[in-house]
Design a protein around this motif. Structure first.
Motif, PDB file in Angstrom:
ATOM      1  N   ASP A  24      10.425   5.182  12.316  1.00 45.86           N
ATOM      2  CA  ASP A  24      10.972   5.193  13.573  1.00 45.86           C
ATOM      3  C   ASP A  24       9.879   5.598  14.664  1.00 45.86           C
ATOM      4  N   ASP A  25       8.894   6.300  14.249  1.00 43.13           N
ATOM      5  CA  ASP A  25       8.054   6.602  15.196  1.00 43.13           C
ATOM      6  C   ASP A  25       7.133   5.215  15.736  1.00 43.13           C
ATOM      7  N   LYS A  26       6.894   4.327  14.782  1.00 42.82           N
ATOM      8  CA  LYS A  26       6.135   3.223  14.735  1.00 42.82           C
ATOM      9  C   LYS A  26       7.131   1.964  15.139  1.00 42.82           C
ATOM     10  N   GLY A  27       8.256   2.065  15.206  1.00 41.72           N
ATOM     11  CA  GLY A  27       9.258   1.037  15.354  1.00 41.72           C
ATOM     12  C   GLY A  27       9.247   0.003  14.080  1.00 41.72           C
ATOM     13  N   LYS A  76      10.544  10.469   1.133  1.00 39.56           N
ATOM     14  CA  LYS A  76      11.396   9.422   1.798  1.00 39.56           C
ATOM     15  C   LYS A  76      11.529   9.872   3.296  1.00 39.56           C
ATOM     16  N   ASP A  77      12.179  10.878   3.416  1.00 37.79           N
ATOM     17  CA  ASP A  77      12.379  11.295   4.840  1.00 37.79           C
ATOM     18  C   ASP A  77      11.129  11.167   5.817  1.00 37.79           C
ATOM     19  N   ASP A  78      10.076  11.647   5.384  1.00 40.60           N
ATOM     20  CA  ASP A  78       8.586  11.495   5.996  1.00 40.60           C
ATOM     21  C   ASP A  78       8.456   9.921   6.192  1.00 40.60           C
ATOM     22  N   CYS A  85       0.915  -1.157   0.002  1.00 40.55           N
ATOM     23  CA  CYS A  85       0.080  -0.041  -0.205  1.00 40.55           C
ATOM     24  C   CYS A  85       0.859   1.372  -0.050  1.00 40.55           C
ATOM     25  N   GLU A  86       0.746   2.142  -1.075  1.00 40.03           N
ATOM     26  CA  GLU A  86       1.504   3.177  -1.179  1.00 40.03           C
ATOM     27  C   GLU A  86       1.292   4.393   0.004  1.00 40.03           C
ATOM     28  N   MET A  87       2.277   4.974   0.591  1.00 35.47           N
ATOM     29  CA  MET A  87       2.039   6.143   1.584  1.00 35.47           C
ATOM     30  C   MET A  87       2.019   7.426   0.865  1.00 35.47           C
ATOM     31  N   LEU A  88       1.018   7.907   0.943  1.00 32.30           N
ATOM     32  CA  LEU A  88       0.604   9.328   0.295  1.00 32.30           C
ATOM     33  C   LEU A  88       0.591  10.516   1.449  1.00 32.30           C
ATOM     34  N   PHE A 126      12.775   0.337   7.762  1.00 32.75           N
ATOM     35  CA  PHE A 126      12.631   1.030   6.444  1.00 32.75           C
ATOM     36  C   PHE A 126      13.511   0.399   5.735  1.00 32.75           C
ATOM     37  N   VAL A 127      13.363  -0.057   4.487  1.00 31.18           N
ATOM     38  CA  VAL A 127      14.288  -0.742   3.506  1.00 31.18           C
ATOM     39  C   VAL A 127      14.184  -0.097   2.144  1.00 31.18           C
ATOM     40  N   GLU A 128      15.230   0.004   1.451  1.00 27.64           N
ATOM     41  CA  GLU A 128      15.254   0.615   0.102  1.00 27.64           C
ATOM     42  C   GLU A 128      15.366  -0.565  -1.044  1.00 27.64           C
TER      43      GLU A 128
END
Length: 234
Positions: free
Chosen positions: A209-212, A201-203, A188-191, A215-217
């Motif tokens: 980080d907030d949700k633990g 990408k930064d957001d 599911c894309e993040m908008l 994040f992978v590229e």
């Protein structure tokens, strides 16, 4: 980080997957289909906001006789729907890739409307179970379990995965293969509510980080997948 992502996928946890800066430039929430709950669907529609789709391994898609939707629509020309060919995706239409991965949109037969978090999670889990069964050699009648049109879009991964196409569809299935789990994955894309564009990408990293969450590229998924293929462990 890639190994952490694989371990979380193995445990059924969500991860965030960024494709690349020179492709869609999008981060997707990714979860194994077979373990997706109604709470997961609610999280994806609230925190992601894009389409909640299920990526399916090409071997399973073939056993289900699932077409790419573009191929299916092209067959309408000889059945009185020739004008519809004008809307069918053509080479060069997409700005981010050579082709899309969309197949059918389905509901499981035991859903009601198909759109609720409960209904969609049921359809998603049953898709995961179907992929698991058919890839283990069991017979599976797709038409007896699912109905089209529905509310869960299916994405058919390219035959050679990341060697052929490097979209979220192929990347998520590559992750599933490396985690040695059923290769059916929710994406599911993040908008971004403010800009109206894809979440930066930064957001997306801040959200992770907030949700633990890991994040992978995409490039790291590709590198690790190729290494494991070269070593013969996949």
């Amino acid at each position: 980080m890639i190994k952490d992502a694989i371990e979380d996928i193995k445990r059924g946890r969500p991860i965030l997957l960024f494709d690349s800066d020179d492709r869609e430039g999008e981060t997707d929430i990714v979860i194994p289909a077979i373990s997706t709950t109604a709470k997961d669907v609610a999280m994806m529609r609230k925190d992601g906001g894009g389409l909640i789709c299920v990526s399916i391994h090409p071997d399973a898609a073939k056993k289900f006789d699932l077409p790419f939707i573009t191929d299916l629509l092209k067959k309408l020309e000889n059945n009185g729907y020739s004008n519809l060919l004008r809307v069918v995706e053509k080479e060069g239409d997409l700005r981010y890739d050579s082709k899309s991965a969309f197949s059918l949109w389905v509901n499981h037969v035991n859903t009601f409307t198909g759109i609720t978090d409960i209904d969609r999670s049921l359809t998603i889990r049953e898709l995961g179970r179907a992929v698991k069964d058919v890839l283990s050699g069991k017979s599976f009648d797709f038409g007896s379990e699912f109905r089209c049109p529905g509310h869960v879009p299916l994405l058919r991964a390219s035959d050679n995965l990341i060697y052929e196409r490097r979209g979220q569809t192929e990347l998520s299935i590559a992750l599933a293969e490396m985690a040695k789990i059923t290769p059916a994955m929710v994406v599911c894309e993040m908008l971004d509510d403010i800009s109206g564009k894809a979440l930066s990408k930064d957001d997306a990293k801040r959200y992770a980080d907030d949700k633990g969450l890991v994040f992978v590229e995409g490039r790291d998924v590709i590198d690790e997948y190729k290494k494991r293929r070269e070593r013969g462990v996949l």
